[in-house]
Structure formats: structure tokens, C-alpha cells
Design a protein around this motif. Structure first.
Motif, PDB file in Angstrom:
ATOM      1  N   GLN A  86       1.355   0.124  -1.509  1.00 34.98           N
ATOM      2  CA  GLN A  86       1.481  -1.152  -2.202  1.00 34.98           C
ATOM      3  C   GLN A  86       1.527  -2.337  -1.249  1.00 34.98           C
ATOM      4  O   GLN A  86       0.857  -3.337  -1.461  1.00 34.98           O
TER       5      GLN A  86
ATOM      6  N   ALA B 218       1.917   4.665   8.814  1.00 35.09           N
ATOM      7  CA  ALA B 218       3.083   5.401   8.321  1.00 35.09           C
ATOM      8  C   ALA B 218       4.258   5.201   9.288  1.00 35.09           C
ATOM      9  O   ALA B 218       4.048   4.820  10.444  1.00 35.09           O
ATOM     10  N   PRO B 219       5.466   5.443   8.813  1.00 32.70           N
ATOM     11  CA  PRO B 219       6.614   5.350   9.723  1.00 32.70           C
ATOM     12  C   PRO B 219       6.403   6.288  10.911  1.00 32.70           C
ATOM     13  O   PRO B 219       5.896   7.394  10.734  1.00 32.70           O
TER      14      PRO B 219
ATOM     15  N   ARG C 114      -9.626  -1.165  -4.753  1.00 34.72           N
ATOM     16  CA  ARG C 114     -11.089  -1.192  -4.740  1.00 34.72           C
ATOM     17  C   ARG C 114     -11.688  -0.076  -5.596  1.00 34.72           C
ATOM     18  O   ARG C 114     -12.411  -0.325  -6.538  1.00 34.72           O
TER      19      ARG C 114
ATOM     20  N   GLY D 295       3.001   1.758   5.876  1.00 32.51           N
ATOM     21  CA  GLY D 295       1.865   2.284   5.107  1.00 32.51           C
ATOM     22  C   GLY D 295       2.246   3.117   3.902  1.00 32.51           C
ATOM     23  O   GLY D 295       2.094   4.325   3.890  1.00 32.51           O
ATOM     24  N   VAL D 296       2.723   2.466   2.867  1.00 34.26           N
ATOM     25  CA  VAL D 296       3.031   3.222   1.662  1.00 34.26           C
ATOM     26  C   VAL D 296       2.145   2.810   0.495  1.00 34.26           C
ATOM     27  O   VAL D 296       2.436   3.127  -0.650  1.00 34.26           O
TER      28      VAL D 296
ATOM     29  N   ASP E 296      -3.281  15.775   5.308  1.00 36.54           N
ATOM     30  CA  ASP E 296      -2.166  15.697   4.362  1.00 36.54           C
ATOM     31  C   ASP E 296      -1.988  14.268   3.852  1.00 36.54           C
ATOM     32  O   ASP E 296      -1.719  14.050   2.692  1.00 36.54           O
ATOM     33  N   LEU E 297      -2.195  13.318   4.754  1.00 35.44           N
ATOM     34  CA  LEU E 297      -1.972  11.920   4.342  1.00 35.44           C
ATOM     35  C   LEU E 297      -3.214  11.307   3.698  1.00 35.44           C
ATOM     36  O   LEU E 297      -3.170  10.187   3.202  1.00 35.44           O
TER      37      LEU E 297
ATOM     38  N   ILE F 129       7.393   8.232   3.496  1.00 36.07           N
ATOM     39  CA  ILE F 129       6.965   7.950   2.135  1.00 36.07           C
ATOM     40  C   ILE F 129       7.869   8.710   1.163  1.00 36.07           C
ATOM     41  O   ILE F 129       8.312   8.192   0.165  1.00 36.07           O
TER      42      ILE F 129
ATOM     43  N   PRO G 139      -1.332  13.807  -3.359  1.00 30.19           N
ATOM     44  CA  PRO G 139      -2.549  14.475  -3.834  1.00 30.19           C
ATOM     45  C   PRO G 139      -2.610  15.886  -3.236  1.00 30.19           C
ATOM     46  O   PRO G 139      -2.271  16.073  -2.070  1.00 30.19           O
TER      47      PRO G 139
ATOM     48  N   GLY H   8      -4.758  11.355   0.980  1.00 29.08           N
ATOM     49  CA  GLY H   8      -4.650  10.741  -0.344  1.00 29.08           C
ATOM     50  C   GLY H   8      -4.049   9.353  -0.260  1.00 29.08           C
ATOM     51  O   GLY H   8      -4.499   8.420  -0.899  1.00 29.08           O
ATOM     52  N   ILE H   9      -3.023   9.231   0.579  1.00 33.28           N
ATOM     53  CA  ILE H   9      -2.392   7.931   0.730  1.00 33.28           C
ATOM     54  C   ILE H   9      -3.279   7.047   1.606  1.00 33.28           C
ATOM     55  O   ILE H   9      -3.501   5.895   1.342  1.00 33.28           O
TER      56      ILE H   9
ATOM     57  N   GLU I 215      -9.356   1.842   2.771  1.00 28.69           N
ATOM     58  CA  GLU I 215     -10.291   0.954   2.065  1.00 28.69           C
ATOM     59  C   GLU I 215     -10.127  -0.491   2.490  1.00 28.69           C
ATOM     60  O   GLU I 215     -11.084  -1.252   2.503  1.00 28.69           O
ATOM     61  N   ILE I 216      -8.888  -0.871   2.817  1.00 27.84           N
ATOM     62  CA  ILE I 216      -8.664  -2.284   3.150  1.00 27.84           C
ATOM     63  C   ILE I 216      -8.511  -2.501   4.659  1.00 27.84           C
ATOM     64  O   ILE I 216      -8.281  -3.619   5.102  1.00 27.84           O
TER      65      ILE I 216
ATOM     66  N   VAL J 212       2.547   7.796  -4.223  1.00 27.14           N
ATOM     67  CA  VAL J 212       2.272   6.780  -3.209  1.00 27.14           C
ATOM     68  C   VAL J 212       3.344   5.704  -3.176  1.00 27.14           C
ATOM     69  O   VAL J 212       3.146   4.645  -2.618  1.00 27.14           O
TER      70      VAL J 212
END
Lengths: 334, 334
Positions: free
Chosen positions: B164, B67-68, A101, B161-162, B187-188, A191, A68, B190-191, B197-198, A162
Motif C-alpha cells: 500500500q 521489505a524489512p 496497474r 515494501g508492504v 516467495d515474495l 509483512i 499468494p 506475489g507481493i 510494477e511501480i 499484502v
């Protein structure tokens, strides 16, 4: 579900409409494709049946991805305008990796691509949130086929970087362009690597005059990252370019690189092979979607589903034995 | 496929072995679960059938993502040691979002968790690459059930953390911890938003004394990001903590927060509801996996699959009509 609306066009009306490039009917057909109602899907497939051209196609399908804020929509608009300037008709679609969500389309409202959407040779379709978590759905592929049937020669598919959605777009486009930002360092590497693997080209976007040096560094970073990856297509050396949609920098070079890719891959047969592979994948995606629907709508399954589920949830039946009972109901009695 | 190896243990040997906490048999059972061979899967399910305890479980399943480079494995080791110190047995698993082209496990070799893997109350299982692109496979869920059957009370599931894979882990754990790094800026976002959210909790990891100020800033950033998101669980206020596995900072607070979460959610019923929801999901994942296998191994389908595929690829049959013919073969003749 208002009842007293105009009657749906017939399949042949759809087909004729698409062939004559009728945008309203194209939009209507895409809505059918995206519908979850079986009768809509069958109609959409009947339309596609008589629309899609056998054999290899002369269209170019381009996936454009990036995190994004990488400037995807601005670049897509500038690239789209360059394409129509060269006399080709372009359609813009989006794969929406709608989160579990929150939902929401990538392209959002068309105003983000005002100039392009106003152009008579361009068609822009903001994606409906699929809820497929990055879309294992074949819908976008079918939408591409509809746009091609309506005479759009270049299809730009926007997707957000993503990870998962790239795998999906990779299964339906000929060329994947990854956008990164000047100075977007190693933090995203983890990523990016997965996405880099499927990119045919990387553009350091927003490489405006002010940020050239930074952009050059990112370009070098990306080039060394690409060198570590296995070749994606034989005979194609993945390049990193600098682009600035704002200053219309590198856009025509970008387009001619894509044309060069297309020519090279068509000549060495990779293009056709990839298209066939994608068609095979579409076939089995449709098969499996339909299979699930057949299963869940099967009387014998519907008959015991509720009680099996309750037994599993109450712990009196394991999910494994429960699954077997449901399958026996389906396979045994269909 | 060497023929002359020791005979496979029987189902009851597996069950007894698991109940007595036999690690070799636990590993063997997990291998059966991960196997793609139907007979292995049936055996694994038969074992699970007689192992899993009905009703709500007293175990705690924790997903740890980031993230890695976020320091997941070091934190998992430190947290794992804290948990065993408190007298609980812990199992560590990984969901591997193996990329489409390269494969590779997250945990890699156990040496990354030397101290923990040496501990008698800890079991570490590096994940086999599933190739499921972030795993729509139920395997990890089944592995969790096996570990619980073997008496492990806390299950730590590592995932990268990618995007899916979080959706997947979210479908099988009780609590999700997101690790971010000090200074990992917007920067991250968006991901991260999709993952935020979860997340039930966020830890700014590697918040070593040297980077405290930076970590505090990231903490504030994450807190404001969380405020913008809808509540995940009623009655749970998502916190952001500072952790440093290196300096063993915040680890015991982290564990007590998780225990507090567990107690709160068990009391308000959310825990049980989520577990039931996850069990339902597991049921239908297994059903759909098996359904596909039934379909593709069906004689009538196998009989025409090749020719249908060729007609589709040659363009003489559309993928939509091709899909219908395959389904008719299955539904019609099974």
C-alpha cells in the motif's frame, strides 16, 4: 448498456428472492452493490434496508488470508465442504487488493473450487476488481449482508496477504485465519507481523506428510511470533495448527476451533461488540463515500473545478488555496 | 500543551526562515503539517502557499522501498553521502505504513544514519506514525514541498515494501527504487509484483563480495520479472543493479542512473506530466480531507450523529438509511 434487456426486478422481488435463497437474484443484488452507478447503489441499499436483521446475528464471518501460493482456495474449498457436510450453508467471497496497474480477481474462475461451487448449499462469488487498492470500499461488507439475508450462515472471505486488505477484512469478519507455508521463514516476518496482529488463528498449510518436519518448525516459529504480540481478543489464546487440504488433514479441527471461538466470544460479549464496531465503521464508510459523491456532483463545484484545477496545475494557485475555493463553493452554495 | 512556551513564529518568519534554510523552522513547519489541529494545518498551508515555486521544479524526488531488512537505511545513508559529495543538498523522509495496532517510525532514531545526519547539507526527518494505514494522507507530499522550499534539491523518501505505501509514495515521487536481497526468491513474488510494477529500478542490495553469485541469480530473476510487466514510463528501460552499501559498491552508478532517468524524463515531458498528475492528486486529497472535517464538525451533523449511530447499532436503523439522514443534515442545513 443494451437497452432491450429484461426489466430489473423490483425491490420487493429482490427481497422475496433473497429470502427464498434465489441465487440468481443474490448475484444480481451483489452486482447492484458493486455498481458505481448511484441509482444501483440506492437500490442495493433499499434492498439491504429490508433484508438485514437487527441485533446480533447467528452467522459466522471468516476472513482467510495468506501470501499468494499459500493454498487459500484449496483450503477454502475443503473447509467449505466440511461446513456444508455439517448442514450449514456457506458463501465464499473475495476481497481483491487489485494493484494500481494490473487488475484481476483472486478467486478467478470458480473451477478452482469445482466441488464446492457445484454444491447446492454453497454460493461462490469471485470478486470484481474494486480498484480500491485493497478496498476501502464497503462493498464486501454489503455483499456479506446480502449473503446472510439469502440464508448463508457461514461467510468465507478470501483476501491476499499484502497487508492493507487484511485491515479491510478485519473490519467486516468475526474471525481471521492466516495461512502460512511450511518453511516460509523470516523473510516475510515484516509483512506477516502486521497480519499476525489481526489473525485469530494461524494454519501452517500444505503440511502434507512429506513436509511435516518443516511444517512443525514453521509452527514453532509462528507460535513464538504470536507470543510477542498483544492479545487480540480477551479470553482467546491464538493457536497455530497444521493443515493439509490435500490430505484433508486438520480441516475438521480447524472448523471446530472456529466454532469454539464463536461460542467463547459470543459468551463473553466480544462478538457483539466487534459486530457493532464494524457496523459503525460501515455507517461512516457509506457516509464518506456518499459525501464525496455529493461534493463532486455539486453544480457549484462542477462549475469551478476545471478552472481551479488548471490554475493549480499551472502553478498560479497552490493546491491548498485551490482546495479551499472548492470547499467554499460546496459549503457556501449547497 | 504547555501554555508558557515561546510564541509560534509568524507565517512570514517561517517563509523567510525556510528560504534561508533554517533547519529548526523547517522542522517546526513539518510538525505543523503533520498536526491534526485545523489551525496548524491552515498555518502550514499558508506557509506553503508562499513557498512553493510554480511550474516544474528542478528537484528530484526518489522513493526507496523494499521489505524489512533489505538495507534501506544503510543504502539511503550511502546514497545521501554520495549526493552531498556531488554538491547537492538532500532531505530524507519516511512514509510509515503504521500497522493498525502497533505504531512506530521506519527511520527510527537518526543514529541509523549517523554520518549523513551530521552533514550540513543533509536533513533527516523520521516520520511520525500517521496511523493512516500506509498513508492516504497528503502529509508526506506537503513535507516534500517544505523541504524543497528550504533548498533541498534531492528528496529521498523511505517506505517499507508492504504494497500500500508504495502506491502512496508513487503519487509523490519522480523515481522509485526497489531494494531486494540476494536469494530473496519467489516467495515474495506475489507481493513484489505489485511493487515491481511501480519501480523504475531494482537494486539487489547487500550484494557484498561474499554473496555475488547469489546476487547475480536474484538479478536475473528480477530482470525476467520486469520483462513480464508493462512499461511504466515511455522511453525508460527498467534496469536491475547490484548494490552494496557496505562495500560502497554500485552507489555512484545508482546515482548516475537516477540523474540519467531525470534528464531523459524531463526531455520527453514525462517528468512534468507526472508532477502535474501528482499535484492534481494532492489537490483532491486535501479537498477530501477538509470535506470530511467540515462534515463531522457541522452543527447539524453533530446534533444527530450520536442518536443516528445508536439507532444503527441497535439495529432499528440500517447503516444505509442512517448515512442518508446524516448527509441530509449536512447538505440540507449548511
Amino acid at each position: 448498456m443494451t437497452r432491450n434487456r429484461a426489466p430489473e426486478p423490483t425491490i420487493s422481488e429482490f427481497v422475496d428472492g433473497l429470502r427464498s435463497g434465489n441465487r440468481q437474484l443474490l448475484s444480481k443484488a451483489i452486482t447492484l452493490v458493486e455498481s458505481s452507478r448511484p441509482e444501483h447503489e440506492s437500490m442495493a441499499h433499499a434492498i439491504l434496508d429490508s433484508c438485514i436483521s437487527p441485533g446480533s446475528s447467528s452467522t459466522i464471518r471468516i476472513g482467510i488470508t495468506g501470501a499468494p501460493g499459500a493454498g487459500k482456495s484449496t483450503l477454502i474449498e475443503t473447509l467449505g465442504l466440511e461446513i456444508v457436510r455439517q448442514g450449514k450453508r456457506v458463501a465464499v467471497l473475495a476481497i481483491d487488493p487489485s494493484s494500481s496497474r494490473s487488475r484481476g480477481s483472486i478467486l478467478g474462475d470458480k473451477s478452482r473450487m469445482e466441488k464446492l461451487s457445484a454444491h447446492s448449499d454453497a454460493f461462490i462469488r469471485p470478486s470484481a476488481s474494486s480498484g480500491y487498492l485493497g478496498g476501502t470500499s464497503p462493498r464486501t461488507h454489503e455483499t456479506i449482508l446480502l449473503c446472510e439475508a439469502a440464508g448463508y450462515e457461514v461467510i468465507l472471505v478470501e483476501t491476499v496477504g499484502v497487508g492493507q486488505s487484511e485491515i479491510v477484512v478485519n473490519s467486516m469478519v468475526d474471525f481471521i485465519l492466516l495461512l502460512i507455508l511450511p518453511g516460509s521463514g523470516d523473510d516475510l516476518q515484516g509483512i506477516k507481523r502486521g497480519i499476525m496482529e489481526i489473525a485469530d488463528m494461524v494454519a501452517v498449510n500444505k503440511a502434507d506428510s512429506g513436509r511435516r518436519t518443516l511444517a512443525e518448525i514453521s509452527k514453532a516459529d509462528a507460535e513464538s511470533a504470536l507470543r510477542l504480540l498483544p492479545e487480540k481478543h480477551p479470553g482467546w489464546n491464538r493457536k497455530v495448527m497444521l493443515t493439509s487440504a490435500l490430505e484433508d488433514e486438520g480441516i475438521s479441527e480447524l472448523w471446530s476451533t472456529i466454532l469454539h471461538f464463536s461460542e467463547t466470544m459470543r459468551n463473553n460479549g466480544v462478538w457483539e461488540t466487534q459486530r457493532r464496531e464494524q457496523l459503525r465503521l460501515l455507517l461512516y464508510t457509506i457516509v464518506e463515500d456518499r459525501l464525496k459523491r455529493e461534493f463532486y456532483s455539486h453544480p457549484a463545484v462542477k462549475g469551478i473545478k476545471h478552472s481551479i484545477e488548471n490554475q493549480v496545475l499551472s502553478g498560479s494557485l497552490s493546491p491548498f488555496s485551490g482546495a479551499l475555493k472548492l470547499l467554499e463553493a460546496f459549503v457556501g452554495k449547497s
